[in-house]
Scaffold this motif. Sequence first.
Motif, PDB file in Angstrom:
ATOM      1  N   SER A   1     -15.266  75.921  28.366  1.00 53.30           N
ATOM      2  CA  SER A   1     -14.946  74.364  28.291  1.00 53.30           C
ATOM      3  C   SER A   1     -13.285  74.359  28.669  1.00 53.30           C
ATOM      4  O   SER A   1     -12.937  73.395  29.510  1.00 53.30           O
ATOM      5  CB  SER A   1     -14.984  74.040  27.049  1.00 53.30           C
TER       6      SER A   1
ATOM      7  N   ALA B   1     -12.360  76.963  39.078  1.00 48.85           N
ATOM      8  CA  ALA B   1     -13.067  77.310  37.905  1.00 48.85           C
ATOM      9  C   ALA B   1     -14.551  77.795  38.272  1.00 48.85           C
ATOM     10  O   ALA B   1     -15.106  77.172  39.207  1.00 48.85           O
ATOM     11  CB  ALA B   1     -13.155  76.358  36.635  1.00 48.85           C
TER      12      ALA B   1
ATOM     13  N   ALA C   1     -20.816  71.087  33.105  1.00 47.96           N
ATOM     14  CA  ALA C   1     -19.955  70.370  33.982  1.00 47.96           C
ATOM     15  C   ALA C   1     -20.659  69.084  34.423  1.00 47.96           C
ATOM     16  O   ALA C   1     -20.165  68.429  35.251  1.00 47.96           O
ATOM     17  CB  ALA C   1     -19.296  70.942  35.111  1.00 47.96           C
TER      18      ALA C   1
ATOM     19  N   ASP D   1     -18.436  65.770  34.592  1.00 50.20           N
ATOM     20  CA  ASP D   1     -17.355  65.853  35.478  1.00 50.20           C
ATOM     21  C   ASP D   1     -17.905  65.698  36.941  1.00 50.20           C
ATOM     22  O   ASP D   1     -17.386  65.428  37.686  1.00 50.20           O
ATOM     23  CB  ASP D   1     -16.451  67.247  35.264  1.00 50.20           C
TER      24      ASP D   1
ATOM     25  N   ARG E   1     -10.150  70.573  35.938  1.00 52.37           N
ATOM     26  CA  ARG E   1     -10.191  68.947  36.101  1.00 52.37           C
ATOM     27  C   ARG E   1      -8.763  68.517  36.183  1.00 52.37           C
ATOM     28  O   ARG E   1      -8.194  67.584  36.739  1.00 52.37           O
ATOM     29  CB  ARG E   1     -10.777  68.394  34.693  1.00 52.37           C
TER      30      ARG E   1
ATOM     31  N   LEU F   1     -14.683  66.679  39.149  1.00 54.32           N
ATOM     32  CA  LEU F   1     -14.832  67.990  39.858  1.00 54.32           C
ATOM     33  C   LEU F   1     -15.672  67.999  40.908  1.00 54.32           C
ATOM     34  O   LEU F   1     -16.656  67.119  40.815  1.00 54.32           O
ATOM     35  CB  LEU F   1     -15.362  69.044  38.685  1.00 54.32           C
TER      36      LEU F   1
ATOM     37  N   GLY G   1     -18.066  77.757  36.754  1.00 55.03           N
ATOM     38  CA  GLY G   1     -19.121  76.858  35.905  1.00 55.03           C
ATOM     39  C   GLY G   1     -20.469  76.751  36.312  1.00 55.03           C
ATOM     40  O   GLY G   1     -20.837  76.999  37.353  1.00 55.03           O
TER      41      GLY G   1
ATOM     42  N   LEU H   1     -13.054  74.461  32.362  1.00 58.25           N
ATOM     43  CA  LEU H   1     -13.293  73.387  33.290  1.00 58.25           C
ATOM     44  C   LEU H   1     -12.052  72.382  32.898  1.00 58.25           C
ATOM     45  O   LEU H   1     -11.834  71.455  34.092  1.00 58.25           O
ATOM     46  CB  LEU H   1     -14.576  73.046  32.727  1.00 58.25           C
TER      47      LEU H   1
END
Length: 304
Positions: free
Chosen positions: A230, A243, A250, A253, A237, A259, A245, A233
Amino acid sequence: MPPKDDTAPRLPPLLMLRAFEATGRTGSMRKAADDLGVSHTVVSRHVRNLEGWMGRKLVTAGPRGIILTDEGQILLASVSKAFRQIANTVSELRPARVGAMLRIWCIPGLATRWLTPRLAAIEDILRGTDVVLRATHALPDFATDEADFAIGFGDFDTLAGTDQPLLRPRMFPMASPQWLDTHGTIQSLADLPHSPLIHEESHRQWADWFEAAGVGTGHRLNGPRLWDASLGLDAARAGQGIALGSRILAEDDLASGRLVELFDTDVHLGGYYAITSPQQRGSAAVERLIAWLGAELELTEEVR
């Protein structure tokens, strides 16, 4: 009190039988240890002590785990049947719990980004059971009654026989539009290892991802290690780099455009799985929760 029956056959200690049953059922002392919430050493000692108590060899080491001897197979069938009968009887006689509670441990990224926004749905699934959620990388010790249920992340090939696989999410690189505006679009996967990467507790996850994607690195990977998915991410952002993920963590986002996914890849590194305490295993509430978790995770993963 009924008179003592000195003619009744002696039973070995229950701890020995539990360790032996779990070992025979899972085919591995290590998996049995995970199942019982104790160490591998404790399970091994109990099984050895049971063999000494009975004066017979019950298990042997095989190339893929534990193999039961003929005597071990006979004992396992009897012990397993007895444990099932005890569990069924206890379930029938035990009064309904008033103000029931389910203590859930969950890895932090999933707990904060995916599970917490769905707490109302979970409470509805559990039908009147209070939920106590703890975000932690550790797995609970069921032997000391630390929790009732846990969600972890790891290699499905190493799971114990009672662990329930939920989902192997697709893992992919992502960055913020602001970072891309400043640094430019990365032209190919081959350029990615030379870009500013954001890591979790080590460089291992990115290295495994590059290997699965068929991308050679040719050098030691660099970049900050933030320990938690977390946090990684959040850093991406905030425009701090790229990142690694999944859509599970996500989804908001990516949906909002904070993202952006880089490239179109299909790499899976481990997955989410559920662990239930022996006391809760097989309960209707937990079975509903596991089914809901698997379906909801798949639904989140499918949204592209």
